[in-house]
Design an enzyme around this catalytic site. Structure first.
Site, PDB file in Angstrom:
ATOM      1  CB  ALA A  14      29.998 -94.075  32.561  1.00 38.23           C
ATOM      2  CE  LYS A  15      35.331 -87.631  29.802  1.00 40.93           C
ATOM      3  NZ  LYS A  15      36.620 -88.355  29.836  1.00 40.93           N
ATOM      4  NE  ARG A  16      28.504 -93.335  37.047  1.00 41.46           N
ATOM      5  CZ  ARG A  16      27.751 -93.613  35.997  1.00 41.46           C
ATOM      6  NH1 ARG A  16      27.544 -92.695  35.079  1.00 41.46           N
ATOM      7  NH2 ARG A  16      27.176 -94.798  35.862  1.00 41.46           N
TER       8      ARG A  16
END
Ligand code: GLU
Length: 306
Positions: A240-242
């Site tokens: 995911a982006k994080r």
């Protein structure tokens, strides 16, 4: 020699997992001189699709992955999907379904439901009488259209995973908002584009038996499947982006241009040593489909660091 394709949904930038799948799909097709097609799965006709499409195509090009012919967009092919639905309809292979998502969950978990595989439709609306159907239609909720599946389960061969067995349920052909469903569109398009081998993420492996059955009912030739492992974050969850630098733009901002990312992707599939300078053409010459890794890849700090 087999025609292959990459079929992203243009809902955002491609992340490392999509890029690795695209590379593998390209390698499978190109290693034997096959055609490689790109299809945008933009059934939802979102306003932002065109912008993401341009970004995704630029990313493929930056990695050196080329494609043949114009990019096909599902948003422009609804007439084909409707023609296929019509064909199934005329063969008595469809029925309207009025169930809400919640009703489906409840029916599937009811004690008398019998064995209903995870996420499969339990068949609630399949046996409605004409009167019951009319009554539900009068309630005003537009129905979805489902396939009257002719088998409960099917096994299809997969070039990476081996035989894949999964439930074939009464899948949706047209959603209740009138939009053709993913499974139908994929099957119609792969046949119309003469795709012979489908290489995609193994999160879709469970859909292959459904899609094969649908193709059979539509009289379309079967495709070969090769489902490739996902890319996971160090936590073991989906990337995911994080998790850090997940897109090519993030990578460039972190000082890693596309050739560095290509080298890391190549190393992850055993086609290069870490940090080796490679090109897509070189990888094509080295690629051995029998040696595609079967477990997920977790990128290291050399890619996820920002
Ligand atoms: N559009 C799907 C996705 O982006 C892929 C569908 C397919 O390859 O069959 O996950």
């Amino acid at each position: 020699m087999a025609t292959g394709r990459f079929a992203p949904s243009p809902t955002g930038p491609l992340h490392l997992g999509n890029l690795r799948t695209a590379l593998l799909a390209w390698l499978f097709a190109r290693r034997s001189g096959g055609r490689f097609l790109v299809r945008m799965e933009d059934l939802d006709r979102l306003q932002s699709s065109r912008e993401h499409e341009a970004g995704q195509l630029a990313d493929l090009a930056a990695l050196g992955l080329d494609w043949d012919g114009p990019v096909v967009r599902q948003s422009e092919r609804f007439d084909r999907y409707e023609a296929a639905i019509d064909r199934l309809d005329r063969a008595g292979l469809t029925y309207p379904c009025f169930c809400t998502r919640r009703e489906i969950q409840e029916a599937a978990s009811a004690p008398h439901a019998g064995p209903v595989p995870d996420g499969a439709y339990p068949g609630t609306c399949r046996h409605l009488t004409a009167a019951e159907r009319a009554e539900r239609a009068a309630s005003g909720r537009p129905p979805a259209l489902r396939l009257r599946a002719q088998v409960a389960e099917l096994t299809v061969p997969d070039d990476v995973l081996g035989p894949l067995t999964a439930a074939v349920d009464d899948l949706v052909l047209r959603r209740n908002d009138g939009v053709p469903a993913y499974n139908l569109a994929v099957v119609v398009d792969d046949a119309a584009q003469h795709v012979e081998q489908v290489v995609r993420g193994d999160d879709l492996a469970g859909s292959a038996p459904r899609q094969r059955h649908l193709a059979t009912l539509l009289g379309l030739p079967p495709v070969r499947y090769a489902h490739v492992p996902m890319v996971l974050a160090p936590t073991g969850h989906r990337l995911a982006k994080r998790d850090g630098a997940t897109t090519l733009a993030d990578q460039a901002r972190a000082g890693r241009p596309p050739d560095v990312v290509l080298a890391a992707l190549a190393a992850s599939i055993g086609l290069a040593t870490t940090g080796e300078a490679v090109t897509a053409a070189l990888l094509r010459d080295r690629f051995d489909p029998g040696r595609v890794p079967r477990s997920p890849w977790v990128p290291g700090p050399e890619l996820l660091g920002t």
